[in-house]
Write an enzyme that holds these catalytic residues in place. Structure first.
Site, mmCIF file in Angstrom:
data_model
loop_
_atom_site.group_PDB
_atom_site.id
_atom_site.type_symbol
_atom_site.label_atom_id
_atom_site.label_comp_id
_atom_site.label_asym_id
_atom_site.label_seq_id
_atom_site.Cartn_x
_atom_site.Cartn_y
_atom_site.Cartn_z
ATOM 1 C CG HIS A 82 32.836 -17.461 -18.155
ATOM 2 N ND1 HIS A 82 32.706 -16.787 -16.969
ATOM 3 C CD2 HIS A 82 33.941 -16.940 -18.741
ATOM 4 C CE1 HIS A 82 33.681 -15.898 -16.863
ATOM 5 N NE2 HIS A 82 34.443 -15.981 -17.915
ATOM 6 C CE1 TYR A 103 39.754 -8.226 -21.028
ATOM 7 C CE2 TYR A 103 40.221 -10.554 -20.757
ATOM 8 C CZ TYR A 103 39.456 -9.451 -20.457
ATOM 9 O OH TYR A 103 38.422 -9.561 -19.586
ATOM 10 C CB THR A 158 35.514 -8.056 -16.148
ATOM 11 O OG1 THR A 158 35.063 -8.406 -17.459
ATOM 12 C CG2 THR A 158 35.397 -9.247 -15.208
#
Length: 831
Positions: free
Chosen positions: A380, A511, A524
Site C-alpha cells: 500500500h 475515519y 487522500t
C-alpha cells in the site's frame, strides 16, 4: 520435471539512494540507464529526505501522463481554518471539559508555535511536488510491524462471466494476460488518464504499481522498482516459480494458452512435494514478520556468497507481480475475503499448511483459488485503492472483451494498441528471455529453518486474533438512496453510526478517506464522520421520535457529511495539514532549527507514555500511529518521537484531543464498482473495526474485520437498521422517483408535462400494490444528487432537459413549424 539451476537473466541488486538519484538525473539529461530506482524514508538528518517526486518521475509526453503538468499542487490550508475544522471534528467525541482543554491548546498553538510552523511548511513546500508526500511515505516506510492485516488491503473480484474460465488455470492465465496488457498500456503511456466529471486526476501512482517491492532495512523500509521488469513470479503450495512474459518493448511474448500450459506445469510440479515438506521451505511467510526481523533474515539469507538466495530474492523483488495459486476452495464469502486478505490458517500435525504460507506481502499479488475465485492483495505504500481499482476494473473488462472477440472479430478492444500475436512472431525477436517456468531453489540453513518456523507461528497467532464477516445487503442500493435525495456514501456512513450506536450506546471516532488525486501526486484526506449532526441523528433514530423527525435528522447529518467530503476532496481537511506541521516540527527540532519555547512548559508528548503496541493501529499520521489511506487502511507514523521526554511539545500535539482523533475505532472506506464482489482490510486499532464497502445499484456489499469484537452482531445490527430506515423513508417520502425508474421514463414524464390534458390519450394507471403507491413516478420530484464517491457517475439533470425541450419548441414556432406531437395512446401501466 527438471529445471535448470542457472537463471537466464541476472538481476542487479538495488542501487544506493545516491546512485539512484544520479541515474535519474542522467536519464533526464538524455540517457536511460537500466536498473532499479529506490525510494527511502527520511531516516537521517545528515541525509535529508529522498524526494519521492523525483524518483521515477513519469514522462508527460504520452497520453497517460499528458495532464500531469497542468495539475495543481495540493494547497496548504489556512492555519486558522485547519484549527477550526480540527476543533469541529473533536466536538462530538469529547466531554465538555476535554473539549475546552482542546480549545485552549489550539489557541496556544495559534499564538505560539503554529504561525512559525506554517511559514516553515510553506517554505518547505515551495520546492516540493506535494507538501505532504515525503511525510506520507515516511509514515509508511518506517512502520515496523507486519504489513499483513495492518497495511495491505484486498479486492475480491466477481467471477469471470464466461463459465469456461472459472477454473483455476484458465482464470489465472486470463487475468495474467489482461494484467500484462495493462502493464504494456502504462509503459507505453497509452492508458487513458483518470478523470472525475471532466477533471483530470494524477496518474503518477500507476508508474509505481508493477516491478515494485517493499524491502526491509535496519532503518525502515525502502521501495525498490525495476522499471524494465519483464517476468512474473508464480507461487503454488509455498513454492516459487518464474518465467518471462514481456520483451524489451513490453509486448507480450506468450499467449493465454502458453501461460495456461506453464501454470498447469507449475501446479503439477508443486504437487510432487508433500504439503508438510513444502511448508518447511515456504519462505513467503518471512514477508509477514516484523520489518526489522525480516531485514535481518534477508541478511542471513544472502551472507554466503556461494548461495543463490540473493539472486532468488532479486527475482521475486523485481517481478512485475506475484500470481498466487491456492489449493483451497473457500465455501463462504467471508472465508473468501479472509483468504484474499491474509490467507487461511490450517495446522495439521503441528505444521501450518494453509494458504497464508503461499503469499509474498511486499508486492502486488493476484490470488486465484482452486475454483477460479480471484482477488488482489497489494502493498500500500505507493498506491491507493483508487489506482488498484482502475487496474482491477480494466483487467476484468479486458477478459470480457477478449471473450467477445472470439464471438465477433470486430468487437472493440480496451487498449489503444495491442501486442503483436506472439504465435506469429519470430522467436528471435523476443530477445534474451526464458518462457519456460523455472523453480527457485532456496538454500535453507539451520538458522533460516528456525526463523521460518517462528515466523509461521507469529503469523498463525495474528490470523487467530482476527475475524471477518460480510453483509451482502440486497434490500436496496444506490438507486433507491439517490431517489430519496441522499448522497449514497453519506447515507451508508450514517448507517455505520446508527448500527454502532444501537449496539454499544455510544459513538466512536470514525475515519473515511477522500481522494485528492485531482492534485499533483495527491493521495487522500481524512473525513471525520462523527459530527454534532450525526450524533443528533443516531440519538433521534434510537429514541422515541416520529418517522419525520428521524428522517429529517438523517438528512441533516448526510448533508453535513457531504459538505465535509467536498472540503476534504479539495485538500481542505485538517488531518494531513496538521500531520505535516507535526512532522516539520520534529524535523526542525532534530536539526536544531526550532526554538525551545514551543509551548507551555506543562505539556508533554502523548507518545512518550504510549507503547508502540497500544498505538500501532491508530489512524492519523502520527508517531507510532497510522495515517489513513483511501481504502480505509492506516499508514503508520514515524517512530522517531520517543526522545527527550523533558522537551515540551506544541500544545495541540500534546493535548488529549490529538490522541483521540488519531485512534480510529471505525475505519471505513468506500471503494468499488461492479467488477468487485468485496473489498476490505484489517482493523486499524485493537478495539476497532475495519469496514470496506461497495455501494452497487441495487445492493450494498460490506466486509468487516475486527479482533473478535462481535463483528457478526454488528453486521446483523447494520442489516436491521437498513431495513428499518427503508421503511421510514417509504413512509415519509411519497414523492420521490421509484428506484426502478429508468432515465427513459424520466424523459417520458417530462415530455408528458409539456402536453396539455386535451392531447393525452388513455388513463394513467396509478394502482398496482402498496409498494407502487408509496413511490409514484414523478420526474419533477426526482432529486438531483451528486454522488460524492469520487469516481461515481453524475445523475441526470431533469431541469436541463426540460429547458432544452422548451427551447426546441420555441425555435420551431419561430420558424412557423408545428412540431409533430407523438401522442401517448393506451393505458399506462405502473411499474
Amino acid at each position: 520435471m527438471s529445471y535448470s539451476s542457472m537463471a537466464v537473466r541476472f538481476f542487479t541488486a538495488p542501487k544506493p539512494l545516491g546512485d539512484s538519484m544520479d541515474a535519474e538525473t542522467s536519464r533526464k539529461s538524455g540517457s536511460d540507464p537500466q536498473g532499479h530506482t529506490v525510494m527511502r524514508p527520511n531516516v537521517s538528518t545528515d541525509h535529508p529526505s529522498s524526494e519521492v517526486a523525483e524518483l521515477l518521475k513519469p514522462k508527460s509526453q504520452g497520453l497517460t501522463f499528458a495532464n500531469q503538468d497542468q495539475l495543481p499542487k495540493l494547497p496548504i490550508p489556512d492555519l486558522e481554518d485547519t484549527c477550526r475544522r480540527y476543533i469541529d471534528t473533536l466536538k462530538g467525541l469529547q466531554s465538555v471539559r476535554d473539549h475546552e482543554e482542546t480549545k485552549a491548546a489550539v489557541r496556544d498553538f495559534l499564538k505560539n508555535d503554529g504561525p512559525l510552523l506554517q511559514e516553515r511548511l510553506k517554505t518547505y513546500a515551495g520546492s516540493k511536488t506535494s507538501y505532504i508526500e515525503q511525510f506520507w511515505y515516511d509514515s509508511y516506510l518506517n512502520f515496523d510491524n507486519p504489513v499483513v492485516l495492518n497495511l495491505n488491503p484486498f479486492f475480491l473480484l466477481e467471477d469471470d462471466p464466461t463459465p469456461a474460465r472459472n477454473h483455476q488455470v484458465t482464470r489465472a492465465a486470463s487475468l495474467a494476460v489482461s494484467a500484462l496488457a495493462f502493464v504494456r498500456a502504462v509503459r507505453r503511456e497509452e492508458l487513458p488518464p483518470d478523470t472525475v466529471r471532466g477533471t483530470p486526476l494524477c496518474m503518477y501512482q500507476y508508474s509505481r504499481l508493477f516491478g515494485t517491492a517493499r524491502l526491509p532495512t535496519d532503518n525502515g523500509c525502502v521501495i525498490s522498482q525495476d522499471p524494465s521488469a519483464k517476468h512474473m513470479v508464480v507461487m503454488c503450495r509455498g513454492q516459487f516459480y518464474w518465467f518471462d512474459v514481456l520483451d524489451d518493448n513490453s509486448d507480450l511474448i506468450m499467449t493465454e494458452k502458453d501461460i495456461s500450459l506453464n501454470l498447469q506445469a507449475i501446479i503439477e510440479d508443486a504437487a510432487q512435494t508433500p504439503l508438510h515438506e513444502a511448508a518447511k521451505g515456504a519462505l513467503g511467510v518471512l514477508s509477514t514478520e516484523n520489518r526489522k526481523v525480516w531485514s535481518g533474515l534477508r541478511d542471513i539469507m544472502t551472507k554466503d556468497s556461494r548461495s543463490n538466495n540473493a539472486e532468488c530474492l532479486n527475482i521475486v523483488d523485481t517481478a512485475l507481480f506475484v500470481l498466487c495459486l491456492d489449493i483451497t476452495e473457500p465455501s463462504t464469502t467471508a472465508e473468501l475475503c479472509a483468504n484474499m486478505l491474509c490467507g487461511t490458517s490450517e495446522v495439521i500435525k503441528g505444521v501450518q499448511v494453509g494458504t497464508c504460507t503461499n503469499r509474498w506481502y511486499d508486492k502486488l499479488q493476484i490470488i486465484v483459488c482452486k475454483n477460479g475465485s480471484a482477488g488482489i492483495n497489494f502493498e500500500h505504500t505507493g498506491v491507493d485503492g483508487h489506482t488498484v481499482l482502475r487496474f482491477a476494473s480494466d483487467v476484468y473488462t479486458d477478459t470480457i472483451l477478449r471473450f467477445a472477440k472470439t464471438i465477433n472479430g470486430q468487437s472493440p478492444s480496451l487498449w489503444a494498441t495491442s501486442s503483436p500475436d506472439p504465435a506469429k512472431r519470430d522467436p528471435q525477436s523476443f530477445g534474451n528471455v526464458s518462457t519456460t517456468p523455472r523453480k527457485l531453489e532456496w538454500d535453507m540453513t539451520p538458522e533460516l529453518n528456525i526463523a521460518l518456523r517462528f515466523a509461521e507461528s507469529h503469523l498463525s497467532d495474528l490470523l487467530c486474533q482476527h475475524e471477518f464477516q460480510v453483509l451482502d445487503f440486497e434490500g436496496f442500493g444506490k438507486n433507491f438512496i439517490t431517489s430519496m435525495g441522499f448522497s449514497p456514501d453519506a447515507f451508508i456512513q450514517m448507517a455505520f453510526q446508527a448500527a454502532y450506536y444501537g449496539l454499544y450506546g455510544r459513538v466512536e471516532n470514525t475515519y473515511e478517506p477522500a481522494m485528492t488525486k485531482m492534485f499533483l501526486h495527491g493521495r487522500t484526506e481524512a473525513i471525520r464522520t462523527v459530527t454534532p449532526e450525526s450524533i443528533d441523528f443516531v440519538t433521534a433514530f434510537w429514541g422515541e421520535n416520529t418517522a419525520d423527525q428521524k428522517v429529517d435528522a438523517l438528512r441533516a447529518a448526510c448533508q453535513k457529511h457531504t459538505a465535509a467530503t467536498k472540503e476534504c476532496s479539495k485538500g481542505q481537511g485538517p488531518d494531513r495539514h496538521l500531520y505535516a506541521l507535526y512532522c516539520l516540527w520534529q524535523r526542525s527540532f532534530d536539526e536544531g532549527l526550532f526554538p525551545d519555547t514551543s509551548s507551555t512548559g506543562g505539556y508533554s508528548s502523548p507518545g512518550e507514555t504510549q507503547s508502540q503496541t497500544q498505538s500501532q493501529g491508530t489512524d492519523s499520521p502520527k508517531p507510532f500511529s497510522s495515517s489513513p489511506s483511501d481504502d480505509g487502511l492506516s499508514s503508520p507514523g514515524s517512530s522517531t518521537r520517543a526522545y527527550r521526554t523533558s522537551t515540551p511539545t506544541p500544545a495541540i500535539f500534546a493535548d488529549a484531543g490529538w490522541d483521540k482523533i488519531n485512534n480510529t475505532v471505525l475505519s471505513t472506506s468506500n471503494c468499488g464498482n461492479p467488477c468487485l464482489r468485496h473489498f476490505g482490510f484489517g482493523p486499524t486499532s485493537a478495539d476497532g473495526f475495519g469496514i470496506g464497502y461497495i455501494i452497487k445499484d441495487e445492493s450494498i456489499s460490506i466486509c468487516a474485520s475486527s479482533k473478535h469484537r462481535q463483528t457478526s452482531r454488528l453486521m446483523h445490527t447494520l442489516e436491521s437498521y437498513l431495513f428499518e430506515i427503508r421503511k421510514l423513508l417509504r413512509a415519509t417520502n411519497r414523492k420521490t422517483m421509484s428506484p426502478r425508474t429508468s432515465r427513459a421514463r424520466e424523459t417520458e414524464a417530462l415530455a408528458e408535462s409539456l402536453q396539455s390534458e386535451s392531447h393525452r390519450r388513455g388513463r394513467l394507471v396509478r394502482g398496482g400494490g402498496a409498494q407502487g403507491a408509496e413511490t409514484p413516478t414523478s420526474a419533477a420530484d426526482s432529486s438531483f444528487m451528486e454522488d460524492d464517491g469520487m469516481g461515481g457517475y453524475g445523475f441526470f439533470d431533469a431541469g436541463m432537459l426540460l429547458h432544452a425541450l422548451k427551447g426546441l419548441n420555441a425555435e420551431r414556432e419561430q420558424r412557423g413549424e408545428k412540431p409533430a406531437r407523438r401522442r401517448f395512446v393506451g393505458k399506462k401501466l405502473h411499474l
